[in-house]
Design an enzyme around this catalytic site. Structure first.
Site, PDB file in Angstrom:
ATOM      1  N   HIS A 563       2.137 -89.870 -39.767  1.00 15.50           N
ATOM      2  CA  HIS A 563       2.819 -89.345 -38.577  1.00 15.50           C
ATOM      3  C   HIS A 563       2.480 -90.189 -37.356  1.00 15.50           C
ATOM      4  O   HIS A 563       1.451 -90.862 -37.286  1.00 15.50           O
ATOM      5  CB  HIS A 563       2.440 -87.880 -38.335  1.00 15.50           C
ATOM      6  CG  HIS A 563       1.077 -87.677 -37.728  1.00 15.50           C
ATOM      7  ND1 HIS A 563       0.848 -87.738 -36.371  1.00 15.50           N
ATOM      8  CD2 HIS A 563      -0.128 -87.402 -38.298  1.00 15.50           C
ATOM      9  CE1 HIS A 563      -0.436 -87.500 -36.125  1.00 15.50           C
ATOM     10  NE2 HIS A 563      -1.051 -87.303 -37.281  1.00 15.50           N
ATOM     11  N   CYS A 564       3.393 -90.174 -36.415  1.00 10.90           N
ATOM     12  CA  CYS A 564       3.130 -90.710 -35.081  1.00 10.90           C
ATOM     13  C   CYS A 564       3.351 -89.542 -34.134  1.00 10.90           C
ATOM     14  O   CYS A 564       2.733 -88.495 -34.285  1.00 10.90           O
ATOM     15  CB  CYS A 564       4.008 -91.920 -34.778  1.00 10.90           C
ATOM     16  SG  CYS A 564       5.742 -91.747 -35.253  1.00 10.90           S
ATOM     17  N   SER A 565       4.248 -89.673 -33.193  1.00  8.30           N
ATOM     18  CA  SER A 565       4.576 -88.531 -32.336  1.00  8.30           C
ATOM     19  C   SER A 565       5.802 -87.803 -32.878  1.00  8.30           C
ATOM     20  O   SER A 565       5.756 -86.625 -33.197  1.00  8.30           O
ATOM     21  CB  SER A 565       4.823 -88.986 -30.899  1.00  8.30           C
ATOM     22  OG  SER A 565       5.060 -87.872 -30.050  1.00  8.30           O
ATOM     23  N   GLY A 567       7.374 -88.990 -35.662  1.00  5.69           N
ATOM     24  CA  GLY A 567       7.358 -89.155 -37.108  1.00  5.69           C
ATOM     25  C   GLY A 567       8.485 -90.011 -37.630  1.00  5.69           C
ATOM     26  O   GLY A 567       8.867 -89.886 -38.804  1.00  5.69           O
ATOM     27  N   THR A 571       5.932 -94.458 -37.689  1.00  7.44           N
ATOM     28  CA  THR A 571       5.780 -93.954 -39.065  1.00  7.44           C
ATOM     29  C   THR A 571       6.676 -94.728 -40.025  1.00  7.44           C
ATOM     30  O   THR A 571       6.238 -95.174 -41.087  1.00  7.44           O
ATOM     31  CB  THR A 571       6.126 -92.453 -39.111  1.00  7.44           C
ATOM     32  OG1 THR A 571       5.165 -91.729 -38.324  1.00  7.44           O
ATOM     33  CG2 THR A 571       6.114 -91.930 -40.532  1.00  7.44           C
TER      34      THR A 571
END
Length: 647
Positions: A563-565, A567, A571
């Site tokens: 995940h990132c922020s 996704g 990602t």
């Protein structure tokens, strides 16, 4: 009319039409081969069962059919009467039943309880009645007695590797790693109260309808009994299986009878929610699932992809490879990749990305848009597909939306569901996130964002930061055991505990801290990201090895959560690099564009910016040089505008 998810029906029709002619040719060739060998009373539905079991290889399917028939003749299996003794009494014992739930991957679950079987009372002919070939993916023998375990471990050494990877003995507590407790009956430590009588009534209705509908020149297929039950929402992304994905053989056969009529109809499912958006806990006729058998409480767990059956005629587990995105045609060598990047340069690659981005979504977002789920999405314009979404166990029987989390399965290199792409957890979804980690058996979490960037919160602090700290979310305790600091990333070793069962599992958490939002790592340097990727893979390998026989899935282990922020951007970039790097090592080729397209088909909008798409190409070239696939890579002039060659 059965209640199917709209997206499921769309993909069924798309996959079915795509393989239509191959489907017809294989079925006709198989029936012709049977006719030449003297078998003239074989229905199309029966033919398709055998073709499914051998991936529509006519020769292999015909061989399997001959083996099946030889077993039937040898064992005297000539008549199948499920509503007359002795088979009627055998079914009523409850030793074999199908549960109205699914495991975390969407597989159906069948239970065989060995301590209810008495060989002195039930002949093997009765047990083998109606056997059909099965494409089994997993066999878990739970709490097997000691007299079985010792010889079993020796015998494992002499079977094929693919079979060895799929058959395991596990303890009862380890069963929860493979099947969510909400999907297991109470006697196995779960929360379910299955109704065996209701399942038998459902089978009786299906069998009666099949007798009325399955005809071939007036001859009824006397040993076809199909679990004519609508398929649940697929858990493997867009349905790419041959010949209409997860349709039952009988249903596919009926469609094959008339290639102009694409409707799918039948009996109501055993359990179903009448909402057109949902049918995730009904039975599925293709038995894409698990089979649990008990001795003390010896429970045999069989996962299949296709029509489930029992009997000696089945050769056991299929040799079908667990495939996934990133393999197959369309690859180019590192030298060809370098030449293409030189020719296109940054502007040309950006235009290639724009072409990908311009395509409409590959599915629907009905569940993500439900009023009770909207608040669970970090961004209103970043939703998760219905067809590949991760289903949590339903915590409230009166609220089906408690199974929702903004997360999608994405295939890796020759591995289904290798990843789970999700958004950065919100405080209100911390519990859902850790429930997903636990239920999916995840051992590694990859985070490619900082919690706060440019003064904005990008992700909630869902894990304890300092060594010795412990936090609790929705019945799960997360403890920080160790923190390792690097210039570009931070590794945190966590212990996740289910407070209801007191079971614990170690989870490796890797956070890459130098990757800006909407961008690429500082200066476009790929080496730190590639080094981080290697750390992730090593962590997954070690954690998978530590599981031993407790893990019976793909050899690379359970899904890695990334995940990132949102996704999708960082990602998607991380997934592209991983898939392409693995394929390069295995095949010597890569396919950046094809990989990105496959990822986007399962997690909408993955790779968010042209620079991220460009970075994937440059990083893979750098990776090729670092690992000796290329001697050097001169990209002089790459950032210059392409000259207008139209003059």
């Amino acid at each position: 009319m059965e209640f199917f998810d709209e997206d499921f029906l769309f993909n069924v029709e798309r996959a079915f039409v795509r393989n239509w002619h191959r489907f017809l040719r294989a079925t006709k060739a198989f029936l012709d081969a049977l006719s030449e060998s003297g078998a003239t009373c074989v229905s199309r539905a029966t033919a398709i069962k055998f073709l499914f079991a051998r991936k529509f290889d006519v020769t292999r399917a015909h061989t399997l059919w001959r083996q099946h028939e030889a077993t039937r003749r040898r064992e005297g299996l000539n008549k199948f009467e499920p509503f007359e003794d002795p088979l009627k009494s055998e079914l009523e014992t409850g030793k074999f039943t199908i549960l109205p739930t699914r495991d975390a991957t969407g597989a159906a679950i069948a239970v065989f309880t060995a301590n209810k079987h008495f060989p002195s009372l039930t002949t093997h002919q009765t047990t083998l009645q109606g056997g059909y070939p099965a494409k089994l993916k997993k066999v878990l023998i739970v709490t097997a007695p000691l007299w079985f375990k010792a010889p079993f471990r020796i015998l494992r050494l002499f079977v094929r590797e693919k079979l060895r990877e799929r058959v395991h003995t596990v303890s009862a507590p380890q069963l929860g790693v493979h099947v969510p407790r909400a999907s297991l009956p109470r006697q196995l430590g779960g929360q379910l109260e299955p109704d065996h009588a209701a399942w038998l009534d459902h089978c009786k209705n299906c069998y009666t309808n099949n007798l009325q509908n399955s005809k071939l020149d007036g001859i009824i297929d006397e040993y076809v009994i199909s679990n004519h039950i609508p398929a649940v929402k697929p858990q493997n992304g867009i349905i790419e299986h041959e010949v209409g994905c997860d349709m039952t053989s009988d249903r596919a056969a009926r469609l094959c009878e008339n290639n102009t009529d694409m409707h799918i109809s039948g009996d109501p499912p055993y359990t179903c929610d009448t909402s057109p958006l949902r049918n995730t806990h009904g039975y599925n006729g293709d038995m894409k699932g698990r089979h649990i058998n008990s001795g003390d409480e010896d429970d045999l767990d069989i996962s299949t992809r296709g029509t489930w059956s029992s009997g000696e005629a089945s050769p056991g587990l299929s040799d079908e490879e667990c495939g996934g995105g990133g393999g197959g045609a369309g690859g180019e060598t590192p030298a060809a990749l370098l030449a293409r990047v030189r020719a296109l340069r940054r502007r040309g690659l950006a235009a290639e990305y724009d072409d990908i981005r311009a395509r409409p979504p590959n599915g629907t977002f009905h569940h993500a848009k439900l009023p009770s789920n909207l608040a669970k999405n970090r961004y209103t314009d970043v939703l998760c597909y219905d067809h590949s979404r991760v289903l949590l166990s339903q915590t409230d029987p009166d609220d089906p939306t408690t199974d929702y989390i903004n997360a999608n399965y994405v295939d890796g290199y020759k591995q289904k569901n290798a990843f789970i792409c999700t958004q950065g957890p919100l405080p209100k979804t911390f519990g859902d996130f850790w429930r997903m980690v636990w239920e999916q058996g995840t051992l590694v979490i990859v985070m490619t964002t900082r919690a706060i960037e440019r003064g904005r919160v990008k992700c909630g602090q869902y894990w304890p930061l300092t060594v010795g700290q412990r936090v609790t979310h929705a019945g799960y305790s997360i403890a920080n055991e160790l923190v390792e600091q690097d210039d570009d990333y931070t590794i945190t070793h966590l212990v996740l505990t289910d407070l209801r069962t007191e079971q614990s599992r170690r989870v490796w958490h890797g956070q890459y801290t130098r990757w800006p939002d909407y961008g690429v790592p500082g200066g476009g340097r790929a080496q730190p990201v590639l080094r981080f990727l290697q750390r992730v893979r090593r962590a997954q390998q070690r954690a998978r090895a530590d599981l031993g026989d407790a893990w019976a899935g793909h050899s690379r282990g359970p899904p890695i959560i990334v995940h990132c922020s949102a996704g999708i951007g960082r990602t998607g970039t991380f997934l592209t690099l991983d898939i392409c790097a693995l394929r390069l090592a295995a095949e010597g080729v890569v396919d950046v564009r094809g990989t990105v397209e496959r990822i986007r088909a399962q997690r909408a909008h993955s790779i968010q910016m042209p620079d991220q798409y460009v970075f994937c190409h440059l990083a893979l070239i750098e990776h090729a040089v670092m690992n000796g696939y290329l001697e050097s890579a001169d990209l002089t002039g790459f950032d210059e505008d392409n000259e207008d060659e139209s003059e």
